[in-house]
Design a protein around this motif. Structure first.
Motif, mmCIF file in Angstrom:
data_model
loop_
_atom_site.group_PDB
_atom_site.id
_atom_site.type_symbol
_atom_site.label_atom_id
_atom_site.label_comp_id
_atom_site.label_asym_id
_atom_site.label_seq_id
_atom_site.Cartn_x
_atom_site.Cartn_y
_atom_site.Cartn_z
ATOM 1 N N ASP A 2 0.829 -1.212 0.000
ATOM 2 C CA ASP A 2 0.000 0.000 0.000
ATOM 3 C C ASP A 2 0.860 1.256 0.000
ATOM 4 O O ASP A 2 0.499 2.264 -0.626
ATOM 5 N N PHE A 3 2.009 1.205 0.709
ATOM 6 C CA PHE A 3 2.890 2.370 0.733
ATOM 7 C C PHE A 3 3.474 2.639 -0.652
ATOM 8 O O PHE A 3 3.616 3.797 -1.060
ATOM 9 N N SER A 189 -5.330 3.436 -1.239
ATOM 10 C CA SER A 189 -4.155 2.972 -0.494
ATOM 11 C C SER A 189 -4.084 3.643 0.876
ATOM 12 O O SER A 189 -3.722 3.015 1.871
ATOM 13 N N GLY A 190 -4.449 4.938 0.927
ATOM 14 C CA GLY A 190 -4.457 5.646 2.202
ATOM 15 C C GLY A 190 -5.469 5.047 3.168
ATOM 16 O O GLY A 190 -5.214 4.947 4.374
ATOM 17 N N THR A 191 -6.627 4.639 2.631
ATOM 18 C CA THR A 191 -7.654 3.997 3.451
ATOM 19 C C THR A 191 -7.149 2.674 4.018
ATOM 20 O O THR A 191 -7.340 2.371 5.201
ATOM 21 N N ALA A 194 -4.677 3.369 6.709
ATOM 22 C CA ALA A 194 -5.368 3.840 7.916
ATOM 23 C C ALA A 194 -5.977 2.688 8.698
ATOM 24 O O ALA A 194 -5.940 2.667 9.938
ATOM 25 N N ARG A 195 -6.564 1.723 7.993
ATOM 26 C CA ARG A 195 -7.176 0.577 8.661
ATOM 27 C C ARG A 195 -6.132 -0.248 9.405
ATOM 28 O O ARG A 195 -6.402 -0.776 10.495
ATOM 29 N N GLU A 201 -13.721 3.772 10.900
ATOM 30 C CA GLU A 201 -14.331 3.822 9.578
ATOM 31 C C GLU A 201 -14.948 5.195 9.295
ATOM 32 O O GLU A 201 -14.952 5.644 8.152
ATOM 33 N N TRP A 202 -15.481 5.847 10.343
ATOM 34 C CA TRP A 202 -16.098 7.156 10.136
ATOM 35 C C TRP A 202 -15.066 8.186 9.689
ATOM 36 O O TRP A 202 -15.283 8.943 8.749
#
Length: 309
Positions: A2-3, A189-191, A194-195, A201-202
């Protein structure tokens, strides 16, 4: 992984923005159109496509909150983050256009219309049609109001080149594809990143989507101001915000009426109004400098602090 995707997507954003700015300069030079008008129309509409795609998709899935929140969040980020960073990194910005006298109404009008529309809790299809008419009126205003000669600095090498429509259109399309596609992959990818770090999720849905869809405006505006095109940079933000309210909300509400709860979203709405008033203050006093940047970034921090808390 993802990075890696995130870095590659950001690179696509930067290269795409460079294509857009250079070809927009070429069009402005060829047709003797002010850089503000180019920024407020061609570039603004192109960089608003991510917001439009996200809100229309959310509306088609019956997710009114996400469709409206994307627009509200994007407008806030455009004013506070994008202009804040632009004023912070720019050495000198002295637009020849009197932005307060000529364009401040377009900071206020879409906002006033928005709050009138949402008083009954719904942005209906008729509201959406009226918003699209507002977009048409903005375009008519820009081209009838701007009879100026080309303003600002233009790359000398462009002035010597022969203008070719085919080449310009192809490079503009490539630029917008790279910018918008890059923004899309940055969001995804940022999402995912973050997960991994356990962000809710909000926060991901509301703030990463809004921030992600504002990345084209951010990158394009920074590239523009670095090339000495202050008019194009500020025009991009004002035009993008008009497009976000009128074109994006208008199109999304034509698909499905959008419900808005003013009580639960009152803080975000307050920030939206506060950011717009601050922008008017900056335009009126020509604070296109680090002082203006500080004002805007303070509002951004308050916005983000409330989201995190």
């Amino acid at each position: 992984m993802d990075f890696v995707i995130f870095i590659a997507a950001m690179s696509a954003l930067i290269y795409g923005a460079d294509f857009i700015i250079k070809e927009s300069e070429r069009i402005a030079l060829h047709f003797n159109i002010s850089q503000f008008v180019i920024g407020a129309t061609l570039i603004a509409f192109g960089t608003s496509l991510p917001e439009m795609a996200a809100s229309m998709m959310a509306s088609s899935q019956g997710k009114s909150d996400m469709a409206v929140a994307n627009v509200v969040g994007s407008v806030i980020f455009n004013i506070t983050l994008v202009l804040g960073v632009v004023f912070l990194v720019s050495k000198k910005m002295h637009p020849k256009r009197n932005l307060f006298a000529q364009d401040s109404a377009w900071v206020v009008i879409p906002l006033v219309v928005f709050f009138i529309m949402v008083q009954d809790g719904v942005i209906g299809r008729l509201d959406g049609f009226l918003y699209l008419l507002l977009m048409v009126s903005y375009i008519v205003f820009l081209f009838s109001d701007s009879k100026d000669d080309l303003e600002g600095s233009v790359d000398d090498s462009l002035a010597k080149e022969k203008f070719l429509w085919g080449k310009t259109i192809i490079l503009l399309i490539i630029g917008f594809m790279l910018t918008i596609g890059g923004a899309s992959f940055v969001i995804q990818s940022g999402t995912d990143i973050a997960r991994v770090f356990g962000i809710s999720e909000w926060i991901i849905g509301i703030f990463l989507i809004s921030l992600g869809t504002s990345l084209p405006e951010l990158v394009v505006s920074i590239v523009a101001v670095k090339k000495g095109n202050a008019e194009m940079s500020i025009g991009n933000i004002i035009g993008s915000n008009v497009a976000n309210f009128s074109m994006v909300l208008g199109a999304a509400s034509l698909i499905n009426p959008l419900t808005v709860d003013l009580i639960t979203t009152k803080f975000d709405m307050l920030i939206l109004v506060g950011a717009s008033i601050t922008l008017l203050f900056i335009l009126a006093n020509k604070l296109y400098n680090k002082a203006g940047a500080i004002f805007l970034l303070i509002i951004l921090v308050l916005f983000l602090q409330n989201a995190i808390v």
